[in-house]
Design a protein around this motif. Structure first.
Motif, PDB file in Angstrom:
ATOM      1  N   MET A  83      62.215  43.020 -20.086  1.00  0.00           N
ATOM      2  CA  MET A  83      62.076  41.576 -19.919  1.00  0.00           C
ATOM      3  C   MET A  83      63.281  40.991 -19.183  1.00  0.00           C
ATOM      4  O   MET A  83      63.137  40.060 -18.385  1.00  0.00           O
ATOM      5  CB  MET A  83      61.896  40.886 -21.280  1.00  0.00           C
ATOM      6  N   ALA A  84      64.475  41.529 -19.463  1.00  0.00           N
ATOM      7  CA  ALA A  84      65.670  41.059 -18.742  1.00  0.00           C
ATOM      8  C   ALA A  84      65.530  41.382 -17.257  1.00  0.00           C
ATOM      9  O   ALA A  84      65.922  40.583 -16.397  1.00  0.00           O
ATOM     10  CB  ALA A  84      66.924  41.702 -19.327  1.00  0.00           C
ATOM     11  N   ALA A  85      64.961  42.539 -16.949  1.00  0.00           N
ATOM     12  CA  ALA A  85      64.792  42.931 -15.542  1.00  0.00           C
ATOM     13  C   ALA A  85      63.807  41.988 -14.842  1.00  0.00           C
ATOM     14  O   ALA A  85      64.045  41.545 -13.715  1.00  0.00           O
ATOM     15  CB  ALA A  85      64.304  44.378 -15.457  1.00  0.00           C
ATOM     16  N   LEU A  86      62.705  41.672 -15.520  1.00  0.00           N
ATOM     17  CA  LEU A  86      61.728  40.751 -14.922  1.00  0.00           C
ATOM     18  C   LEU A  86      62.356  39.369 -14.748  1.00  0.00           C
ATOM     19  O   LEU A  86      62.205  38.721 -13.711  1.00  0.00           O
ATOM     20  CB  LEU A  86      60.472  40.667 -15.803  1.00  0.00           C
ATOM     21  N   SER A 110      55.665  38.912 -20.538  1.00  0.00           N
ATOM     22  CA  SER A 110      55.779  38.555 -19.117  1.00  0.00           C
ATOM     23  C   SER A 110      54.959  37.307 -18.845  1.00  0.00           C
ATOM     24  O   SER A 110      55.418  36.372 -18.173  1.00  0.00           O
ATOM     25  CB  SER A 110      55.274  39.697 -18.229  1.00  0.00           C
ATOM     26  N   ALA A 111      53.737  37.278 -19.388  1.00  0.00           N
ATOM     27  CA  ALA A 111      52.869  36.118 -19.206  1.00  0.00           C
ATOM     28  C   ALA A 111      53.536  34.877 -19.796  1.00  0.00           C
ATOM     29  O   ALA A 111      53.499  33.787 -19.209  1.00  0.00           O
ATOM     30  CB  ALA A 111      51.524  36.372 -19.870  1.00  0.00           C
ATOM     31  N   GLN A 112      54.176  35.051 -20.953  1.00  0.00           N
ATOM     32  CA  GLN A 112      54.845  33.938 -21.608  1.00  0.00           C
ATOM     33  C   GLN A 112      56.013  33.428 -20.767  1.00  0.00           C
ATOM     34  O   GLN A 112      56.208  32.228 -20.605  1.00  0.00           O
ATOM     35  CB  GLN A 112      55.369  34.428 -22.956  1.00  0.00           C
ATOM     36  N   LEU A 113      56.793  34.362 -20.214  1.00  0.00           N
ATOM     37  CA  LEU A 113      57.931  33.988 -19.364  1.00  0.00           C
ATOM     38  C   LEU A 113      57.446  33.157 -18.177  1.00  0.00           C
ATOM     39  O   LEU A 113      58.010  32.102 -17.870  1.00  0.00           O
ATOM     40  CB  LEU A 113      58.642  35.254 -18.860  1.00  0.00           C
ATOM     41  N   LEU A 114      56.372  33.646 -17.537  1.00  0.00           N
ATOM     42  CA  LEU A 114      55.936  33.013 -16.294  1.00  0.00           C
ATOM     43  C   LEU A 114      55.179  31.717 -16.530  1.00  0.00           C
ATOM     44  O   LEU A 114      55.359  30.742 -15.805  1.00  0.00           O
ATOM     45  CB  LEU A 114      55.073  33.989 -15.489  1.00  0.00           C
TER      46      LEU A 114
END
Ligand SMILES: *Cc1c(COP(=O)(O)O)cnc(C)c1O
Length: 400
Positions: A83-86, A110-114
């Motif tokens: 997640m840090a990399a994304l 990832s979906a949550q981050l974006l």
């Protein structure tokens, strides 16, 4: 000197006289500067060398270099998690008012981050089905900094046509970022198919031993703003010991992936003909909707993940999980041993039943992450789980 004064002295180990076969672990947080001029050159980037571990350290450098070579990338950096990399890859490319286009079946966080975090900073996220190239093209045409997709989606194992996505992205001036976690560089190298950036959770197949959380971001020179600066400023850096462990794990990557791929294909073929299982999904099966794309991109290895459905829903899935006790129900992937996950109760529990249904996930969906056991042991363990279902009248009558 007082004996007490020995203790707080910095330790200066002399360099070994002969070359150790194993790299050292360098937990040092800070490095000694020779003079103000030296410090200035190091911190200004005019001279190579470490000063502070959040900015970089030898163990991350060595691991990054191996990953860079594995992916044939120009640049690579290690982060404290996938997640840090994304996060590093995305934050180094977007600013207020920008937009990203993302596949609708991304890893949950990832979906949550974006779609939840980025909008708080004024970055819009449009989601599309990455296999619907017209939809991808339309979304990119209305302006975006990044197009983000996964090589192999979870849990249905849809395979993205990276070459086609790259052509669309390029024609609209959008950078293509691929999360390659489910494939890894031994199966697929997205940069060779036109991607600009790749992220991977080293936690999974790359390290392969379920004892490290780390991430990789790598890419082309021209798609590499100062990603290292983003990593250090947002505090996304890695630990030296974790990098050391992951480098050790990488040593067997090719062997592990070979064995696990063979096991995956064998399990998929066995499940395909088993009366208790339906909708077996493995990109290496001719029946898989993306088999042709997978063949073009992956060659002879189709990954280590297999998914299937057990008609009857959650209750039948629970019976399978209990009976297949030799396979740990451990909701991650990429371990040495074969593990299974139940998406409804783990990775996709945040979705409504309707949302899950629209993605093709039911209470009976099971996802296997194949390990490196012998093929016979794996098939036996899966069969053991299925055997209790077979005896159920509603299943034995279904046929296939
Ligand atoms: C696990 C995973 C991540 C996140 O990686 P962490 O190392 O757990 O932060 C991202 N993408 C995919 C596809 C994953 O499976």
């Amino acid at each position: 000197m007082e004996p007490d004064d020995l203790c707080p002295r910095p330790e200066f180990a002399p360099p070994p006289r002969t070359q150790p076969m194993v790299p050292g672990i360098h937990p040092a947080v800070v490095y000694r500067c020779e003079s103000p001029g030296h410090a200035d050159r190091l911190l200004g980037g005019e001279e190579e060398g470490h000063v502070y571990a959040r900015d970089g350290h030898p163990n991350a450098d060595w691991l990054a270099e191996k990953c860079r070579l594995l992916h044939r990338a120009d640049r690579a950096a290690i982060c404290g998690s996938g997640m840090a990399a994304l996060t590093a890859a995305v934050l180094s490319h977007v600013g207020q008012g920008d937009a990203v286009v993302a596949a609708d079946a991304l890893y949950g966080r990832s979906a949550q981050l974006l779609s939840k975090e980025l909008p708080r900073f004024g970055v819009a996220c449009k989601t599309i089905d990455a296999c619907d190239l017209d939809a991808v093209s339309k979304a990119c045409a209305s302006g975006a900094k990044l197009l983000i997709a996964e090589t192999i989606s979870n849990p249905l194992l849809r395979v993205a046509d990276v070459r086609a996505l790259a052509e669309i992205a390029t024609s609209h001036g959008v950078r293509l970022l691929i999360d390659n976690t489910f494939a890894g560089p031994a199966v697929f190298r997205p940069l060779e198919f036109g991607a600009d950036l790749v992220v991977e959770s080293i936690t999974k197949i790359m390290n392969g031993h379920s004892d490290v959380v780390l991430g990789l971001v790598c890419g082309r020179d021209e798609a590499w703003p100062d990603v290292e600066q983003t990593i250090s400023t947002w505090g996304l850096s890695s630990s030296p010991f974790d990098c050391w462990l992951a480098q050790r794990g990488l040593g067997t990557l090719a062997l592990r992936v070979d064995r696990a791929n063979a096991n995956a294909l064998a399990a998929a073929r066995m499940l395909e003909t088993h009366p208790a299982a339906s909708s077996v999904r493995y990109p290496g099966l001719e029946s898989h909707p993306d088999h042709a794309v997978a063949k073009r991109q992956f060659g002879e290895r189709f990954g280590t993940m297999v998914a299937f459905d057990l008609p009857g829903g959650t209750e039948v899935a629970a019976a399978f999980i209990a009976a297949a006790g030799r396979i740990a129900f451990a909701p991650s992937l990429g371990d040495l041993s074969t593990t299974l996950s139940h998406p409804e109760s783990t990775s996709h529990r945040g979705l409504t039943p309707q949302q899950r249904a629209s993605l093709g996930i039911s209470g009976g969906t099971i996802r296997l992450s194949m390990g490196i056991e012998s093929e016979a042991a794996v098939l036996e363990a899966v069969a053991e789980g299925l055997s209790v279902l077979n005896s159920r009248p509603e299943n034995s009558q279904r046929g296939k």
